[in-house]
Scaffold this active site. Structure first.
Site, PDB file in Angstrom:
ATOM      1  N   GLU A 166       0.472  -1.009  -0.089  1.00  0.00           N
ATOM      2  CA  GLU A 166       0.271   0.096   0.013  1.00  0.00           C
ATOM      3  C   GLU A 166       1.073   1.266  -0.151  1.00  0.00           C
ATOM      4  O   GLU A 166       2.250   0.819   0.000  1.00  0.00           O
ATOM      5  CB  GLU A 166      -0.863  -0.466   1.689  1.00  0.00           C
ATOM      6  CG  GLU A 166      -2.191  -0.722   0.972  1.00  0.00           C
ATOM      7  CD  GLU A 166      -2.923  -0.759   2.212  1.00  0.00           C
ATOM      8  OE1 GLU A 166      -3.119   0.083   2.592  1.00  0.00           O
ATOM      9  OE2 GLU A 166      -3.779  -1.963   2.638  1.00  0.00           O
ATOM     10  N   LYS A 231       3.746 -16.487  -1.289  1.00  0.00           N
ATOM     11  CA  LYS A 231       2.671 -15.566  -0.462  1.00  0.00           C
ATOM     12  C   LYS A 231       3.141 -14.760   0.981  1.00  0.00           C
ATOM     13  O   LYS A 231       3.474 -14.367   1.406  1.00  0.00           O
ATOM     14  CB  LYS A 231       1.797 -15.335  -1.235  1.00  0.00           C
ATOM     15  CG  LYS A 231       0.413 -14.517  -0.313  1.00  0.00           C
ATOM     16  CD  LYS A 231       1.221 -12.798  -0.432  1.00  0.00           C
ATOM     17  CE  LYS A 231       0.630 -11.919  -0.164  1.00  0.00           C
ATOM     18  NZ  LYS A 231       0.263 -10.563  -0.590  1.00  0.00           N
ATOM     19  N   ALA A 279      14.393   0.035  12.225  1.00  0.00           N
ATOM     20  CA  ALA A 279      13.627  -0.084  13.625  1.00  0.00           C
ATOM     21  C   ALA A 279      12.616   0.928  14.352  1.00  0.00           C
ATOM     22  O   ALA A 279      12.614   2.374  13.481  1.00  0.00           O
ATOM     23  CB  ALA A 279      14.221  -0.429  14.293  1.00  0.00           C
ATOM     24  N   GLY A 280      11.342   0.283  14.270  1.00  0.00           N
ATOM     25  CA  GLY A 280      10.561   1.111  14.506  1.00  0.00           C
ATOM     26  C   GLY A 280       9.071   1.151  16.250  1.00  0.00           C
ATOM     27  O   GLY A 280      10.274  -0.128  16.385  1.00  0.00           O
ATOM     28  N   GLY A 284       2.680  -2.363  11.284  1.00  0.00           N
ATOM     29  CA  GLY A 284       1.330  -2.593  10.955  1.00  0.00           C
ATOM     30  C   GLY A 284       0.367  -2.750   9.939  1.00  0.00           C
ATOM     31  O   GLY A 284       0.821  -3.558   9.183  1.00  0.00           O
ATOM     32  N   CYS A 287      -1.512  -6.569   6.568  1.00  0.00           N
ATOM     33  CA  CYS A 287      -1.050  -8.086   5.822  1.00  0.00           C
ATOM     34  C   CYS A 287      -0.385  -8.888   6.561  1.00  0.00           C
ATOM     35  O   CYS A 287      -0.299 -10.117   6.666  1.00  0.00           O
ATOM     36  CB  CYS A 287      -0.462  -7.066   4.700  1.00  0.00           C
ATOM     37  SG  CYS A 287      -1.165  -6.916   3.203  1.00  0.00           S
ATOM     38  N   LYS A 290      -1.982 -10.781  10.150  1.00  0.00           N
ATOM     39  CA  LYS A 290      -2.685 -11.615   9.454  1.00  0.00           C
ATOM     40  C   LYS A 290      -2.182 -13.034   8.786  1.00  0.00           C
ATOM     41  O   LYS A 290      -2.412 -14.026   9.145  1.00  0.00           O
ATOM     42  CB  LYS A 290      -3.037 -10.837   8.646  1.00  0.00           C
ATOM     43  CG  LYS A 290      -4.554 -11.594   7.734  1.00  0.00           C
ATOM     44  CD  LYS A 290      -5.759 -11.269   6.855  1.00  0.00           C
ATOM     45  CE  LYS A 290      -4.713 -10.525   5.232  1.00  0.00           C
ATOM     46  NZ  LYS A 290      -4.631 -11.144   4.040  1.00  0.00           N
ATOM     47  N   LYS A 347       1.158   3.306   7.575  1.00  0.00           N
ATOM     48  CA  LYS A 347       2.587   3.657   7.149  1.00  0.00           C
ATOM     49  C   LYS A 347       2.420   5.175   6.084  1.00  0.00           C
ATOM     50  O   LYS A 347       1.083   5.392   5.655  1.00  0.00           O
ATOM     51  CB  LYS A 347       3.031   2.614   6.212  1.00  0.00           C
ATOM     52  CG  LYS A 347       2.933   1.939   5.141  1.00  0.00           C
ATOM     53  CD  LYS A 347       3.638   1.261   4.521  1.00  0.00           C
ATOM     54  CE  LYS A 347       2.540   1.220   3.486  1.00  0.00           C
ATOM     55  NZ  LYS A 347       3.779  -0.238   1.849  1.00  0.00           N
TER      56      LYS A 347
HETATM   57  C1  UGA Z   1       2.682  -5.707   3.114  1.00  0.00           C
HETATM   58  C2  UGA Z   1       3.937  -6.364   2.208  1.00  0.00           C
HETATM   59  O1  UGA Z   1       5.619  -5.377   1.791  1.00  0.00           O
HETATM   60  C3  UGA Z   1       3.993  -7.496   0.604  1.00  0.00           C
HETATM   61  O2  UGA Z   1       4.580  -7.229  -0.755  1.00  0.00           O
HETATM   62  C4  UGA Z   1       2.607  -7.637   0.422  1.00  0.00           C
HETATM   63  O3  UGA Z   1       1.556  -7.626  -0.958  1.00  0.00           O
HETATM   64  C5  UGA Z   1       1.157  -6.717   1.252  1.00  0.00           C
HETATM   65  O4  UGA Z   1       1.951  -6.606   2.380  1.00  0.00           O
HETATM   66  C6  UGA Z   1       0.030  -7.686   1.102  1.00  0.00           C
HETATM   67  O5  UGA Z   1       0.302  -9.017   1.857  1.00  0.00           O
HETATM   68  O6  UGA Z   1      -0.649  -7.041   0.750  1.00  0.00           O
HETATM   69  P1  UGA Z   1       2.426  -3.838   3.076  1.00  0.00           P
HETATM   70  O7  UGA Z   1       1.702  -4.062   4.524  1.00  0.00           O
HETATM   71  O8  UGA Z   1       1.554  -2.705   1.817  1.00  0.00           O
HETATM   72  O9  UGA Z   1       2.832  -4.554   2.612  1.00  0.00           O
HETATM   73  O10 UGA Z   1       3.069  -2.493   3.957  1.00  0.00           O
HETATM   74  P2  UGA Z   1       4.951  -2.936   3.901  1.00  0.00           P
HETATM   75  O11 UGA Z   1       5.546  -1.773   3.006  1.00  0.00           O
HETATM   76  O12 UGA Z   1       5.181  -4.338   3.794  1.00  0.00           O
HETATM   77  O13 UGA Z   1       5.496  -2.335   5.528  1.00  0.00           O
HETATM   78  C7  UGA Z   1       4.825  -3.284   6.684  1.00  0.00           C
HETATM   79  C8  UGA Z   1       4.644  -2.240   7.993  1.00  0.00           C
HETATM   80  O14 UGA Z   1       5.904  -2.263   7.815  1.00  0.00           O
HETATM   81  C9  UGA Z   1       4.700  -0.552   8.189  1.00  0.00           C
HETATM   82  O15 UGA Z   1       4.323  -0.669   9.363  1.00  0.00           O
HETATM   83  C10 UGA Z   1       5.818  -0.391   8.249  1.00  0.00           C
HETATM   84  O16 UGA Z   1       5.738   1.082   8.529  1.00  0.00           O
HETATM   85  C11 UGA Z   1       7.256  -1.331   8.159  1.00  0.00           C
HETATM   86  N1  UGA Z   1       8.271  -1.047   7.844  1.00  0.00           N
HETATM   87  C12 UGA Z   1       8.732  -1.265   7.060  1.00  0.00           C
HETATM   88  C13 UGA Z   1       8.849  -0.935   9.106  1.00  0.00           C
HETATM   89  O17 UGA Z   1       8.262  -0.521  10.001  1.00  0.00           O
HETATM   90  N2  UGA Z   1      10.748  -1.183   8.930  1.00  0.00           N
HETATM   91  C14 UGA Z   1      10.948  -1.100   7.752  1.00  0.00           C
HETATM   92  O18 UGA Z   1      11.910  -1.197   7.204  1.00  0.00           O
HETATM   93  C15 UGA Z   1      10.342  -1.667   6.539  1.00  0.00           C
END
Ligand code: UGA
Length: 453
Positions: A166, A231, A279-280, A284, A287, A290, A347
């Site tokens: 997203e 997946k 890190a953070g 959330g 995906c 879940k 995010k």
């Molecule tokens: C995630 C996967 O990255 C996608 O490849 C997948 O298609 C999607 O789930 C899905 O199953 O539909 P998404 O949940 O949209 O995508 O977001 P991400 O960019 O993966 O971020 C997930 C969370 O991790 C966010 O809260 C983000 O802030 C956090 N994050 C990400 C961190 O805390 N640190 C990071 O270095 C990267």
């Protein structure tokens, strides 16, 4: 090609808009009549960068319908309906079942001679492809002879999992790292290769402001259950990577190291890679959590322990408490303290609040007696009783005891920090995403704390 998509959510709508942009004819069906009505009037149901532009540009190749029956004569039907967590942590497949029944109904009206290729795009447990195929078969058998010209209406089911993020959904759909095709025959994989050809060859018109990466897209053809497991394995790997760096962040803070330098230091190793090592306050969104829970449920069905996945979930839960602990260290008493959250969506780039860390943090602060304000560039309400949305960062800073950076929106990097510090009761900033420059904040008069430093 004529493509039907069941589900006008993040995956369905983005995929539909991108395939229309590639020149395919796309029909998007959703049971939410209100959403379909709004889409017909060019109203976006959610915020996603570049999507409004693509929908507008390719309107002539896009049809929106409130009935699954309207997808009867497509070449390919992509199923992109929700697959939320069900009771007990497993996946609620009711939308997938309803979509499969809808496909059976549509097939009965089919006049095209070729079989319909039904493609699962949603994240579903291993074996769901076979379940979908059975539901369609039973639906066709139960209803007597079809009204359409084909007897019996033919179809096959395969899997093509979605990996878009997203906020980067259009980018990830037009420039994917890989396309995974879970098919049981050459014919199915050939059809899907043809569908993805403009994306693999990058022959679609450029999207203003959207740049593609240098690396090419790889197509991987596997069996159907393998694609389904890829997946889950991808999302759970990302989640484990995040919980790993967040656990190291706790140790880093304790020993006085810098977690960002640690992440850079290990990320330079090509076997590890730097991405997903920020890190953070934990992950959330709809995906990662879940899918972790769904995979642990699958493991449990086979009596397989999944200690790594369970630990990653526990670390993530604990991580959301870190900013609360930092606030307690700094302010001592949270009762009566005014705390403003900067960013609410899970995010940047989206207004999605599903499993957003901001909500858990707001709830906890309210439980502890704090006053909670929140500002976000796109979110328009906070679904937490007692928390209040403000219209600007300046409104949130006025009289506050702390600002907490929760979502790393770009606009938070260049704020007038000195003015904000002056407007606060106590100039304290907790950076839950390690995104700001400590020296700049300290020079502006802030006490600055971040994760793992
Ligand atoms: C995630 C996967 O990255 C996608 O490849 C997948 O298609 C999607 O789930 C899905 O199953 O539909 P998404 O949940 O949209 O995508 O977001 P991400 O960019 O993966 O971020 C997930 C969370 O991790 C966010 O809260 C983000 O802030 C956090 N994050 C990400 C961190 O805390 N640190 C990071 O270095 C990267």
């Amino acid at each position: 090609m004529r493509i039907a998509i069941l589900g006008a959510g993040h995956v369905g709508l983005t995929t539909g808009a991108c395939f229309a942009h590639c020149g395919h004819q796309v029909t998007i069906a959703d049971i939410d009549q209100d959403r379909i009505q709004r889409l017909r009037q060019d109203e976006m149901p959610f915020y996603e960068a570049h999507l409004d532009h693509l929908l507008e540009e390719n309107r002539s190749r896009l049809t929106f319908t409130g009935s699954y029956a309207d997808v009867a004569d497509a070449d390919v039907c992509l199923v992109a309906v929700p697959s939320p967590t069900g009771p007990g942590g497993g996946v609620d497949l009711s939308f997938v079942r309803a979509a499969a029944a809808g496909v059976a109904g549509a097939l009965r009206q089919r006049t095209a001679a070729e079989p319909l290729l039904v493609v699962n795009k949603c994240t579903v447990p291993v074996g769901t492809g076979r379940m979908v195929s059975e539901i369609i078969r039973r639906g066709l058998e139960a209803e007597g002879p079809p009204a359409g010209k084909i007897d019996p209406p033919a179809y096959t089911v395969c899997s093509c999992p979605e990996f878009l993020r997203e906020g980067r959904a259009v980018h990830d759909t037009l420039y994917p790292d890989r396309v995974v095709i879970g098919a049981e025959s050459d014919g199915e994989s050939q059809t899907l290769r043809a569908l993805y050809q403009p994306i693999v060859e990058r022959s679609f018109p450029a999207v203003p402001g959207l740049e593609g990466p240098d690396r090419a897209t790889t197509v991987l053809v596997t069996s159907l259950p393998t694609a389904e497991l890829i997946k889950y394995a991808a999302n759970t790997f990302l989640a484990v990577k995040l919980s790993f760096i967040n656990e190291i962040a706790g140790i880093s803070a304790a020993v006085g190291a810098s977690i960002q330098d640690v992440a850079d230091g290990i990320g330079l190793d090509r076997r590890i890679g730097r991405s997903f090592l920020d890190a953070g306050i934990g992950w959330g969104g709809s995906c990662l959590g879940k899918d972790m829970r769904a995979l642990t449920t699958t493991a449990a069905e086979y009596e397989l322990p999944a200690p790594l996945l369970n630990a990653a979930l526990a670390v993530n839960e604990r991580q959301r408490g870190v900013v609360v602990r930092l606030l307690q260290e700094e302010l001592r008493l949270l009762k009566g303290a005014r705390i403003t959250l900067l960013g609410l969506s899970f995010k940047p780039g989206t207004d999605d609040l599903r499993d957003a860390p901001s909500l858990r943090i707001a709830e906890r602060l309210l439980e502890l007696g704090a006053e909670v304000l929140g500002y976000d560039p796109v979110v328009r309400s906070i679904p937490v009783d007692g928390a209040r949305l403000v219209a600007s960062v300046a409104d949130g800073a006025r009289g506050a005891d702390a600002l907490v950076l929760v979502t790393e929106w770009e606009e938070f990097r260049g704020l007038p920090w000195a003015d904000l510090a002056r407007a606060m009761r106590r100039p304290l900033l907790i950076d839950g995403r390690n995104q700001l420059r400590p020296a700049e904040l300290e020079a502006a008069g802030f006490r600055y704390r971040s994760i793992g430093r």
